[in-house]
Design an enzyme around this catalytic site. Structure first.
Site, PDB file in Angstrom:
ATOM      1  CB  VAL A  11      15.800 -15.133  -1.581  1.00 57.35           C
ATOM      2  CG1 VAL A  11      14.741 -14.372  -2.353  1.00 57.35           C
ATOM      3  CG2 VAL A  11      16.406 -14.243  -0.498  1.00 57.35           C
ATOM      4  CG  PHE A 250      16.969  -4.960  14.561  1.00 54.90           C
ATOM      5  CD1 PHE A 250      15.760  -5.621  14.493  1.00 54.90           C
ATOM      6  CD2 PHE A 250      18.034  -5.460  13.844  1.00 54.90           C
ATOM      7  CE1 PHE A 250      15.605  -6.760  13.735  1.00 54.90           C
ATOM      8  CE2 PHE A 250      17.896  -6.598  13.073  1.00 54.90           C
ATOM      9  CZ  PHE A 250      16.680  -7.240  13.018  1.00 54.90           C
ATOM     10  CB  CYS A 261      21.734  -9.842   4.754  1.00 54.96           C
ATOM     11  SG  CYS A 261      20.842 -10.994   3.736  1.00 54.96           S
ATOM     12  CE  LYS A 264      25.097 -10.177   0.349  1.00 52.93           C
ATOM     13  NZ  LYS A 264      24.252  -9.665  -0.687  1.00 52.93           N
ATOM     14  CE  LYS A 324      17.975 -14.826  11.604  1.00 49.95           C
ATOM     15  NZ  LYS A 324      17.029 -13.840  11.118  1.00 49.95           N
TER      16      LYS A 324
HETATM   17  C1  UDX Z   1      18.389  -9.322   7.567  1.00 46.99           C
HETATM   18  C2  UDX Z   1      17.191  -8.369   7.442  1.00 46.99           C
HETATM   19  O1  UDX Z   1      16.466  -8.334   8.667  1.00 46.99           O
HETATM   20  C3  UDX Z   1      16.303  -8.788   6.311  1.00 46.99           C
HETATM   21  O2  UDX Z   1      15.232  -7.867   6.158  1.00 46.99           O
HETATM   22  C4  UDX Z   1      17.116  -8.851   5.048  1.00 46.99           C
HETATM   23  O3  UDX Z   1      16.334  -9.292   3.984  1.00 46.99           O
HETATM   24  C5  UDX Z   1      18.327  -9.771   5.213  1.00 46.99           C
HETATM   25  O4  UDX Z   1      19.095  -9.359   6.343  1.00 46.99           O
HETATM   26  P1  UDX Z   1      18.787 -11.739   8.598  1.00 46.99           P
HETATM   27  O5  UDX Z   1      20.213 -11.631   8.135  1.00 46.99           O
HETATM   28  O6  UDX Z   1      18.040 -12.997   8.379  1.00 46.99           O
HETATM   29  O7  UDX Z   1      17.893 -10.598   7.905  1.00 46.99           O
HETATM   30  O8  UDX Z   1      18.827 -11.478  10.162  1.00 46.99           O
HETATM   31  P2  UDX Z   1      18.230 -10.474  11.242  1.00 46.99           P
HETATM   32  O9  UDX Z   1      17.197 -11.161  12.043  1.00 46.99           O
HETATM   33  O10 UDX Z   1      17.873  -9.188  10.638  1.00 46.99           O
HETATM   34  O11 UDX Z   1      19.528 -10.301  12.165  1.00 46.99           O
HETATM   35  C6  UDX Z   1      20.756  -9.849  11.625  1.00 46.99           C
HETATM   36  C7  UDX Z   1      21.875  -9.936  12.626  1.00 46.99           C
HETATM   37  O12 UDX Z   1      21.740  -8.911  13.610  1.00 46.99           O
HETATM   38  C8  UDX Z   1      21.976 -11.237  13.409  1.00 46.99           C
HETATM   39  O13 UDX Z   1      23.339 -11.604  13.491  1.00 46.99           O
HETATM   40  C9  UDX Z   1      21.415 -10.885  14.780  1.00 46.99           C
HETATM   41  O14 UDX Z   1      21.933 -11.717  15.804  1.00 46.99           O
HETATM   42  C10 UDX Z   1      21.893  -9.451  14.922  1.00 46.99           C
HETATM   43  N1  UDX Z   1      21.097  -8.624  15.837  1.00 46.99           N
HETATM   44  C11 UDX Z   1      19.784  -8.387  15.579  1.00 46.99           C
HETATM   45  C12 UDX Z   1      21.707  -8.017  16.944  1.00 46.99           C
HETATM   46  O15 UDX Z   1      22.895  -8.214  17.194  1.00 46.99           O
HETATM   47  N2  UDX Z   1      20.953  -7.213  17.752  1.00 46.99           N
HETATM   48  C13 UDX Z   1      19.639  -6.962  17.517  1.00 46.99           C
HETATM   49  O16 UDX Z   1      19.036  -6.217  18.282  1.00 46.99           O
HETATM   50  C14 UDX Z   1      19.025  -7.575  16.396  1.00 46.99           C
END
Ligand code: UDX
Length: 442
Positions: A11, A250, A261, A264, A324
């Site tokens: 961040v 999502f 994120c 936790k 991811k």
């Molecule tokens: C997330 C939030 O999106 C963000 O707004 C916040 O500030 C921090 O947490 P991030 O952890 O970078 O961001 O990842 P994100 O792209 O949101 O994906 C989170 C997890 O969900 C990943 O492990 C991803 O693989 C998983 N995911 C996402 C799924 O399993 N299925 C989905 O449809 C979307």
């Protein structure tokens, strides 16, 4: 405007560079001397698209510099962003806010009168009020506000330049005016701005993450039902998501969420709600967490089933290590969790990832690593698709088929083209797709 950014993790470093890029004069502060030295040469400490170029440009411009001293920070500006981590507390579910507390405590005796400290870290609701009282006891003319950060890893620069919304939790009109001025270029381009009390701002962040995590676990729960009923979760998700009130984003079934994120944050949110006497209201988040963890176990179970009941002595390929795609972050990575569980059951697991191998090797030295996909898959009894990197969709099933021992792939992210793998002689399996897998016999 002059400002400091304290903490140069995901961040902080992106916020500092983007603020310098829109014309502010920024001092980034971190206790890690090596990191500060690298940043001062414009080198990014993490893989994030566009960050290296942005850092190099802003450091060269003279508008971005770095220091290890919070007293330097207090002297440099009257506006300070706090971007330090709030990990899960050891042995519990709550957030560990000791780093945030330490920054405020160390700055308080040194800040210039009229300073504004703005937290960006994800914190339990009530933190701004608690820290505000502590700050005012030492620096009566200074105040604190909260401005949660919503950036996604892999899109950190783009999300910071053009956020979906800016949320500020303030205790005075002056604080709101300062924050409006800082973000003026974004506001001019139409980014919605929500100014509210600190508690609401803190909650917007955790409520957003809780909602997204719930959406992912919802579709993964449907995958479990699909397995039991002989239905197909990918088609189900497409059709359910076609309702604009639900939407496709999502709603991607598979191995579930990881990273620094979601896991936790939902635990900390539930723990904080419990402290506030509102635990019952969001007790479903425990189930969201459980469903998510279960997908990792179910993936290992399905893999074991595919290889005939035991991994002992087998060679397994893992495509993906990052939590991811478009990220080198392996914190709480479902991919590595699955790979290491299979290794513990006696397989030799060889992992490929386009960006995260160095980080993965550091945390999981017992796994083997390969620099390209064919090397990872050489002689494999089973290939696991664990992180949905776009390049894995470009793999030629026919070519990869010539290096493996068994043309068998488990698509744990449900993003591969099942038909093309099968027409190249592969068996493709996925959670929630029993008919595609051929595992459902009616
Ligand atoms: C997330 C939030 O999106 C963000 O707004 C916040 O500030 C921090 O947490 P991030 O952890 O970078 O961001 O990842 P994100 O792209 O949101 O994906 C989170 C997890 O969900 C990943 O492990 C991803 O693989 C998983 N995911 C996402 C799924 O399993 N299925 C989905 O449809 C979307």
């Amino acid at each position: 405007m002059r400002m400091t950014v304290i903490g140069t993790g995901y961040v902080g470093v992106v916020h500092a560079a983007c603020m310098a890029d829109i014309g502010h004069d920024v001092l980034g502060v971190d206790i890690d001397e090596g990191r500060v030295a690298a940043l001062s040469e414009g080198k990014a400490p993490i893989y994030e698209p566009g960050l290296n170029e942005l850092l190099a440009r802003t450091v060269r411009s003279g508008r971005l510099r770095f220091s290890t001293s919070t007293t330097d920070a207090a002297r440099f500006a009257r506006l300070h962003f706090v971007c330090v981590g709030t990990p899960q507390v050891r042995g519990g579910e709550a957030a560990d806010v000791s780093h945030v507390d330490a920054v405020v405590d160390s700055m308080a005796p040194h800040v210039q009168p009229g300073s504004l400290i703005v937290g960006k870290s994800t914190v339990p609701v009530g933190t701004t009020a608690r820290l505000g009282a502590r700050l005012r006891a030492v620096a009566p003319h200074s105040e604190i506000a909260w401005n949660p950060e919503f950036l996604r890893e892999g899109f950190a620069v783009a999300d910071t330049r053009r956020p979906e919304r800016i949320v500020v939790g303030v205790e005075s009109r002056r604080a709101e005016a300062v924050l409006r001025e800082i973000y003026q270029p974004m506001l001019i381009s139409g980014v919605p701005f929500f100014s509210t009390d600190p508690a609401t701002a803190e909650l917007v962040k955790v409520a957003s993450n809780a909602f997204l995590a719930t959406k992912i676990s919802f579709i993964n729960a449907m995958a479990e039902v699909c397995d039991a009923a002989g239905a197909d979760v990918v088609t189900l998700a497409e059709a359910v998501g076609a309702d604009p009130r639900i939407g496709h984003r999502f709603l991607q079934p598979g191995l579930g969420f990881g990273g620094s994120c979601f896991p936790k944050d939902i635990r900390a949110f539930a723990a904080r709600a419990e402290e506030l006497g509102a635990g019952e209201a969001i007790s479903f988040l425990h189930q969201v967490d459980e469903i998510n963890t279960r997908q990792r176990r179910r993936t290992v179970d399905l893999a074991r089933h595919l290889v005939g009941g035991s991994f002992a002595g087998l060679r397994i390929a893992g495509l993906g290590a990052a939590f991811k795609p478009e990220s080198d972050d392996v914190r709480d990575s479902p991919a590595l969790d699955v790979a290491s569980a299979i290794r513990r059951e006696g397989a030799e697991v060889r992992v490929h990832d386009p960006e995260a191998v160095d980080n993965a090797r550091h945390r999981f030295p017992g796994l083997q690593y390969a620099l390209d996909v064919p090397k990872a898959c050489e002689g494999a009894d089973l290939v696991l698709h664990l992180t949905a990197w776009p390049e894995y969709r470009e793999i030629s099933p026919a070519e990869l088929g010539s290096v493996v021992r068994n043309r068998q792939i488990l698509d744990a992210r449900a993003t591969l083209d099942a038909a093309s793998w099968r027409s190249a002689g592969w068996t493709l399996s996925a959670l929630g797709r029993p008919k595609i897998t051929g595992m459902y016999t009616d």
